[in-house]
Design a protein around this motif. Structure first.
Motif, PDB file in Angstrom:
ATOM      1  N   PHE A 119       0.902  -1.343  -0.069  1.00 45.83           N
ATOM      2  CA  PHE A 119      -0.091  -0.040   0.121  1.00 45.83           C
ATOM      3  C   PHE A 119       0.916   1.129   0.134  1.00 45.83           C
ATOM      4  O   PHE A 119       2.010   1.065   0.766  1.00 45.83           O
ATOM      5  CB  PHE A 119      -0.907   0.095   1.417  1.00 45.83           C
ATOM      6  CG  PHE A 119      -2.036  -1.077   1.273  1.00 45.83           C
ATOM      7  CD1 PHE A 119      -3.160  -0.780   0.595  1.00 45.83           C
ATOM      8  CD2 PHE A 119      -1.821  -2.163   1.927  1.00 45.83           C
ATOM      9  CE1 PHE A 119      -4.170  -1.531   0.602  1.00 45.83           C
ATOM     10  CE2 PHE A 119      -3.117  -3.020   1.802  1.00 45.83           C
ATOM     11  CZ  PHE A 119      -4.025  -2.810   0.993  1.00 45.83           C
ATOM     12  N   TYR A 120       0.418   2.142  -1.056  1.00 46.19           N
ATOM     13  CA  TYR A 120       1.293   3.523  -1.079  1.00 46.19           C
ATOM     14  C   TYR A 120       0.224   4.545  -0.445  1.00 46.19           C
ATOM     15  O   TYR A 120      -0.873   4.648  -0.829  1.00 46.19           O
ATOM     16  CB  TYR A 120       1.787   3.802  -2.359  1.00 46.19           C
ATOM     17  CG  TYR A 120       3.095   3.246  -2.649  1.00 46.19           C
ATOM     18  CD1 TYR A 120       3.912   2.495  -1.819  1.00 46.19           C
ATOM     19  CD2 TYR A 120       3.460   3.440  -4.142  1.00 46.19           C
ATOM     20  CE1 TYR A 120       5.184   2.165  -2.341  1.00 46.19           C
ATOM     21  CE2 TYR A 120       4.660   3.138  -4.578  1.00 46.19           C
ATOM     22  CZ  TYR A 120       5.416   2.132  -3.570  1.00 46.19           C
ATOM     23  OH  TYR A 120       6.628   1.848  -4.008  1.00 46.19           O
ATOM     24  N   ALA A 121       0.733   5.427   0.385  1.00 52.62           N
ATOM     25  CA  ALA A 121       0.014   6.835   1.034  1.00 52.62           C
ATOM     26  C   ALA A 121       0.552   7.838  -0.041  1.00 52.62           C
ATOM     27  O   ALA A 121       1.855   8.120   0.194  1.00 52.62           O
ATOM     28  CB  ALA A 121       0.066   6.969   2.416  1.00 52.62           C
ATOM     29  N   ALA A 122      -0.284   8.516  -0.969  1.00 54.72           N
ATOM     30  CA  ALA A 122       0.494   9.266  -1.664  1.00 54.72           C
ATOM     31  C   ALA A 122       0.670  10.891  -0.853  1.00 54.72           C
ATOM     32  O   ALA A 122      -0.176  11.111   0.033  1.00 54.72           O
ATOM     33  CB  ALA A 122      -0.679   9.706  -2.696  1.00 54.72           C
ATOM     34  N   ALA A 123       1.817  11.245  -1.253  1.00 56.57           N
ATOM     35  CA  ALA A 123       2.144  12.718  -0.637  1.00 56.57           C
ATOM     36  C   ALA A 123       1.067  13.800  -1.175  1.00 56.57           C
ATOM     37  O   ALA A 123       0.334  13.615  -2.409  1.00 56.57           O
ATOM     38  CB  ALA A 123       3.364  13.078  -1.211  1.00 56.57           C
ATOM     39  N   PRO A 124       0.590  14.843  -0.485  1.00 53.64           N
ATOM     40  CA  PRO A 124      -0.182  15.741  -0.839  1.00 53.64           C
ATOM     41  C   PRO A 124      -0.108  16.241  -2.523  1.00 53.64           C
ATOM     42  O   PRO A 124      -1.033  16.496  -3.247  1.00 53.64           O
ATOM     43  CB  PRO A 124      -0.338  16.788   0.152  1.00 53.64           C
ATOM     44  CG  PRO A 124       0.223  16.092   1.116  1.00 53.64           C
ATOM     45  CD  PRO A 124       1.145  15.124   0.804  1.00 53.64           C
ATOM     46  N   ASP A 125       1.008  16.347  -2.928  1.00 58.07           N
ATOM     47  CA  ASP A 125       1.496  17.003  -4.028  1.00 58.07           C
ATOM     48  C   ASP A 125       1.846  15.801  -5.173  1.00 58.07           C
ATOM     49  O   ASP A 125       2.264  16.031  -6.333  1.00 58.07           O
ATOM     50  CB  ASP A 125       2.653  18.188  -3.984  1.00 58.07           C
ATOM     51  CG  ASP A 125       3.977  17.312  -3.542  1.00 58.07           C
ATOM     52  OD1 ASP A 125       3.999  16.043  -3.031  1.00 58.07           O
ATOM     53  OD2 ASP A 125       4.786  18.281  -3.793  1.00 58.07           O
ATOM     54  N   ALA A 126       1.405  14.757  -4.944  1.00 54.46           N
ATOM     55  CA  ALA A 126       1.640  13.656  -5.790  1.00 54.46           C
ATOM     56  C   ALA A 126       1.127  13.826  -7.357  1.00 54.46           C
ATOM     57  O   ALA A 126       2.057  13.314  -8.377  1.00 54.46           O
ATOM     58  CB  ALA A 126       1.046  12.159  -5.214  1.00 54.46           C
TER      59      ALA A 126
END
Length: 89
Positions: free
Chosen positions: A6-13
């Motif tokens: 699972f990847y949590a994306a950075a806000p600016d992804a």
């Protein structure tokens, strides 16, 4: 047993991912080609939900994350590998 990364994306992804996607794609192709990566994709709400990939073994999932340009360049804020008991195959 399968292993889900699972990847949590950075806000600016959405803004930063395109610059690193070509190198990320090379890694996807490598792991898929050797049979370790079964499926991968983003959720519709990338920033809220992130992405996931399904691997045949935990070592491959961890290696992928360790080598992924998305992780190295902050497109991914955090990641986690979980065991998954597949029921229907």
């Amino acid at each position: 047993m399968k292993y889900v990364l699972f990847y949590a994306a950075a806000p600016d992804a959405p803004r930063t991912a395109p610059a690193h996607f070509p190198a990320h794609q090379v890694l996807l192709d490598e792991f898929h080609g050797r049979g370790d990566l079964l499926m991968v994709g983003t959720f519709t709400d990338l920033v809220g939900r992130g992405a996931m990939a399904i691997f045949t073994n935990a070592e491959a999932a961890e290696e992928f994350a360790a080598r992924d340009p998305f992780v190295a360049h902050g497109v991914v804020a955090s990641h986690e590998v979980c065991e998954w008991n597949e029921v229907l195959a």
